[in-house]
Design an enzyme around this catalytic site. Sequence first.
Site, short mmCIF file in Angstrom:
data_model
loop_
_atom_site.label_atom_id
_atom_site.label_comp_id
_atom_site.label_asym_id
_atom_site.label_seq_id
_atom_site.Cartn_x
_atom_site.Cartn_y
_atom_site.Cartn_z
NE ARG A 15 -1.79 -1.69 3.57
CZ ARG A 15 -2.25 -1.99 4.83
NH1 ARG A 15 -3.58 -1.58 5.18
NH2 ARG A 15 -1.51 -2.64 5.64
CE LYS A 75 1.02 -2.21 9.70
NZ LYS A 75 -0.21 -2.47 10.32
CE1 TYR A 94 -5.36 2.16 10.52
CE2 TYR A 94 -4.12 1.89 8.51
CZ TYR A 94 -5.37 2.02 9.14
OH TYR A 94 -6.80 2.05 8.40
CG HIS A 96 -1.58 -1.31 15.11
ND1 HIS A 96 -2.86 -1.06 15.54
CD2 HIS A 96 -1.58 -1.07 13.76
CE1 HIS A 96 -3.65 -1.12 14.38
NE2 HIS A 96 -3.10 -0.99 13.43
CD GLU A 118 -3.27 2.59 15.53
OE1 GLU A 118 -2.15 2.55 16.30
OE2 GLU A 118 -3.05 3.26 14.58
CG ASP A 270 -3.33 -4.79 13.59
OD1 ASP A 270 -3.96 -5.38 14.32
OD2 ASP A 270 -3.57 -4.30 12.44
#
Length: 370
Positions: A15, A75, A94, A96, A118, A270
């Site tokens: 992506r 990511k 993101y 996480h 997120e 994740d």
Amino acid sequence: MIVGLPRETKSGEQRVGLTPDAVGELVRHRHRVIVESGAGTGIGSADSDYEAAGAEIAPAAPDVWRTAELVVKVKEPQPSERKLLRPDQILFAYLHLAPDPDQAADLLASGAACIAYETVSDPRGGLPLLAPMSRVAGRLAVQAGAWALEKVHGGAGVLIGGVPGVPPARVVIIGGGVVGENAAQIAIGMGADVRVLDIDPEVLGQLDQRFGTGVVTVMSTRAALDSEVIGADLVIGAVLVSGARAPSLVTAEMIRKMRTGSVVVDVAIDQGGCIETSRPTTHAEPTFIRDGVVHYCVANMPGAVPLTATRALSDVTLPRVLSIADQGLDVLRTDPCLRDGLNVYKGRITEPRVAAAIDVPYTDPLVALD
């Protein structure tokens, strides 16, 4: 503002943070956009597509990170990227962080402002930047599970939908949120025997209303989990606690009791995973077998369908990227939903569940911003 779009470096991640169309919108708002050469390869967008949208092309990642005031990614930054972060920089991706103390420590040390997709909220309490990838991951989970159930991939050799005279696979989905609902939709469409567990009667009622007799809804208790997991051909872990580490609901003992060749797909990996025996895998090596059960635990599942996933993600992130680019961090003072996304700021953790998970002090984001 100078917006940077580096190429993703996580294993198997195809992506990209923004489509050329989204870059064009930023340029029309008089922002400068620098794109690393090859960033859009995975979605079929060449450097020339980004140039046509008004972006500048940088030959390598350090050129993007060195220049950008706002870095937009998909990511979490990998260790080599985290070394490039600056105290005056904003990172939007993101993250996480709850199950990743090493990343959290690096982001704290950088002094940068780190906004996590997120945990950005909406006025209804939803998670609008997580939702599109949850839809993708939920639908992919059934595809991945069907693939892993094939004998050649270590599974029992069970066809999800069965055939006349042979029953379909039993698919057990733990969690009836966005991931679970989308997984149920695909599993029902494939003809599976579908069961969804959740602790919220209202969620179960909504699923029952939507899918009718296509799904069996089950109140999630320890006894129900044990019974349903042990009897399943495919278990999909779809549990989410926003910002926090996922609770480990499926125990190693349950896994040992499952039939040989059964499959578990841990979509929550994740955030640390909701299956005790899970560990992160990659698209290159997506599965491992433990106690005869095939585990699929790819931490960036939507990366398998980068064109669909990037378009869906870019649609929802672009308005927030524009707000940050137009107003800088001042927007966090006036937009409480976007402020919910601020996880790290100038060496402090500003998200309470992340702070609790990695055992560091929490600072209210408004206090930190002042």
